[in-house]
Design a protein around this motif. Structure first.
Motif, PDB file in Angstrom:
ATOM      1  N   ARG A 196      25.449   2.067 -23.441  1.00 18.33           N
ATOM      2  CA  ARG A 196      25.333   0.603 -23.395  1.00 18.33           C
ATOM      3  C   ARG A 196      25.014   0.133 -21.978  1.00 18.33           C
ATOM      4  O   ARG A 196      24.169  -0.740 -21.783  1.00 18.33           O
ATOM      5  CB  ARG A 196      26.640  -0.059 -23.859  1.00 18.33           C
ATOM      6  N   GLN A 197      25.677   0.700 -20.974  1.00 15.26           N
ATOM      7  CA  GLN A 197      25.438   0.266 -19.595  1.00 15.26           C
ATOM      8  C   GLN A 197      24.013   0.586 -19.155  1.00 15.26           C
ATOM      9  O   GLN A 197      23.356  -0.234 -18.514  1.00 15.26           O
ATOM     10  CB  GLN A 197      26.432   0.908 -18.629  1.00 15.26           C
TER      11      GLN A 197
ATOM     12  N   VAL B 220      21.633  -1.971 -20.578  1.00 13.46           N
ATOM     13  CA  VAL B 220      21.662  -3.229 -19.823  1.00 13.46           C
ATOM     14  C   VAL B 220      20.937  -3.070 -18.491  1.00 13.46           C
ATOM     15  O   VAL B 220      20.154  -3.940 -18.093  1.00 13.46           O
ATOM     16  CB  VAL B 220      23.121  -3.710 -19.618  1.00 13.46           C
TER      17      VAL B 220
ATOM     18  N   PRO C  40      22.678 -10.985 -29.793  1.00 13.29           N
ATOM     19  CA  PRO C  40      23.088 -11.799 -28.649  1.00 13.29           C
ATOM     20  C   PRO C  40      22.913 -13.286 -28.929  1.00 13.29           C
ATOM     21  O   PRO C  40      22.136 -13.674 -29.803  1.00 13.29           O
ATOM     22  CB  PRO C  40      22.129 -11.366 -27.531  1.00 13.29           C
TER      23      PRO C  40
ATOM     24  N   MET D  45      27.192 -11.637 -31.190  1.00 12.66           N
ATOM     25  CA  MET D  45      27.853 -11.563 -29.890  1.00 12.66           C
ATOM     26  C   MET D  45      28.194 -12.963 -29.391  1.00 12.66           C
ATOM     27  O   MET D  45      27.558 -13.931 -29.778  1.00 12.66           O
ATOM     28  CB  MET D  45      26.939 -10.857 -28.879  1.00 12.66           C
ATOM     29  N   ARG D  46      29.172 -13.046 -28.529  1.00 12.23           N
ATOM     30  CA  ARG D  46      29.547 -14.327 -27.918  1.00 12.23           C
ATOM     31  C   ARG D  46      29.054 -14.365 -26.478  1.00 12.23           C
ATOM     32  O   ARG D  46      29.776 -14.735 -25.577  1.00 12.23           O
ATOM     33  CB  ARG D  46      31.052 -14.508 -27.960  1.00 12.23           C
ATOM     34  N   GLY D  47      27.845 -13.926 -26.289  1.00 10.34           N
ATOM     35  CA  GLY D  47      27.262 -13.912 -24.953  1.00 10.34           C
ATOM     36  C   GLY D  47      25.843 -13.378 -25.006  1.00 10.34           C
ATOM     37  O   GLY D  47      25.360 -12.932 -26.045  1.00 10.34           O
TER      38      GLY D  47
ATOM     39  N   HIS E 206      23.324  -8.911 -21.774  1.00 12.43           N
ATOM     40  CA  HIS E 206      24.032  -8.039 -20.831  1.00 12.43           C
ATOM     41  C   HIS E 206      25.521  -7.871 -21.151  1.00 12.43           C
ATOM     42  O   HIS E 206      26.146  -6.938 -20.687  1.00 12.43           O
ATOM     43  CB  HIS E 206      23.851  -8.514 -19.389  1.00 12.43           C
ATOM     44  N   THR E 207      26.088  -8.738 -21.974  1.00 19.06           N
ATOM     45  CA  THR E 207      27.517  -8.618 -22.271  1.00 19.06           C
ATOM     46  C   THR E 207      27.832  -7.413 -23.163  1.00 19.06           C
ATOM     47  O   THR E 207      28.995  -7.064 -23.310  1.00 19.06           O
ATOM     48  CB  THR E 207      28.070  -9.904 -22.922  1.00 19.06           C
TER      49      THR E 207
ATOM     50  N   SER F 141      30.150  -4.885 -21.604  1.00 18.06           N
ATOM     51  CA  SER F 141      31.538  -5.211 -21.278  1.00 18.06           C
ATOM     52  C   SER F 141      32.518  -4.362 -22.083  1.00 18.06           C
ATOM     53  O   SER F 141      32.179  -3.787 -23.125  1.00 18.06           O
ATOM     54  CB  SER F 141      31.817  -6.700 -21.512  1.00 18.06           C
TER      55      SER F 141
ATOM     56  N   LYS G 199      34.863  -5.146 -24.020  1.00 18.59           N
ATOM     57  CA  LYS G 199      35.200  -5.574 -25.377  1.00 18.59           C
ATOM     58  C   LYS G 199      34.332  -4.923 -26.432  1.00 18.59           C
ATOM     59  O   LYS G 199      34.667  -4.922 -27.604  1.00 18.59           O
ATOM     60  CB  LYS G 199      35.180  -7.098 -25.496  1.00 18.59           C
ATOM     61  N   TYR G 200      33.214  -4.326 -26.042  1.00 19.35           N
ATOM     62  CA  TYR G 200      32.361  -3.621 -26.996  1.00 19.35           C
ATOM     63  C   TYR G 200      32.528  -2.108 -26.908  1.00 19.35           C
ATOM     64  O   TYR G 200      31.762  -1.346 -27.491  1.00 19.35           O
ATOM     65  CB  TYR G 200      30.886  -3.991 -26.786  1.00 19.35           C
TER      66      TYR G 200
END
Length: 193
Positions: A82-83, A86, A153, A176-178, A181-182, A185, A187-188
């Motif tokens: 994931r990182q 992003v 997103p 997603m709530r953002g 790029h979130t 984070s 939370k995922y």
């Protein structure tokens, strides 16, 4: 056409350019895909499994089979974490998808972050001029991808999760709530399992 070395991969770090791999267990990766207005996610047009077909001009091909080839630029692209997805997206990868209002005769409704898995015909990145920026360390190619999860997103058209859910009823879809790029984070983090 030269003979291609083959090997078995147990993790993304095993996969090197120029060698074709089979995975001992499914390797989980990530990609950003276009969502069409009818809820279809490219390249998963016939369901949750997508198979690559070499679209490279015959004069530039390095193989004759359907499988992704280490010396060709064909295949379905994905990124290992994931990182890294992003990082790739914020470093300029978004230019590959922005401005594509149509794919064929279908209009684009937005972008999805897709968690995918693959097991066969995996190889490293093949640089070609259309890939911006070339991420030779974290980008891979494969002949087949299976859709595992879809994250939408904020900023996409409303109703997309429902439309996608109708097209792929067995695939979890989350709003997603953002922005994009979130996905990196904490939370995922459960999505990595």
């Amino acid at each position: 056409m030269s003979a291609i070395a083959t090997s078995t991969a147990t993790a993304w770090t095993d996969v090197q350019p120029g060698i074709e791999y089979e995975a001992a267990n499914p390797l989980i990766g990530w990609r950003v895909s276009v969502i069409l207005v009818n809820g279809i996610i490219s390249p998963f047009v016939n369901g949750p499994t997508a198979t690559a077909v070499c679209g490279v001009e015959p004069a530039e091909r390095h193989h004759t089979g359907r499988e992704v080839h280490p010396e060709c630029r064909c295949g379905l692209y994905l990124i290992d974490t994931r990182q890294h997805l992003v990082d790739y997206w914020t470093d300029g990868g978004r230019r590959l998808l922005e401005g594509r209002a149509k794919i064929g005769r279908h209009r684009q409704a937005g972008l999805a972050i897709c968690q995918v898995e693959t097991t066969a015909n995996i190889t490293g990145y093949a640089y070609h001029p259309g890939m911006i920026p070339p991420d030779t360390e974290h980008c891979y190619r494969t002949n087949e991808l299976r859709l595992r999860r879809v994250f939408i997103p904020t900023g996409n058209r409303s109703g997309l999760p429902d439309r996608i859910g109708r097209k792929y009823p067995e695939i979890p879809v989350a709003q997603m709530r953002g922005p994009m790029h979130t996905i990196a984070s904490a939370k995922y983090a459960e999505a990595d399992r």
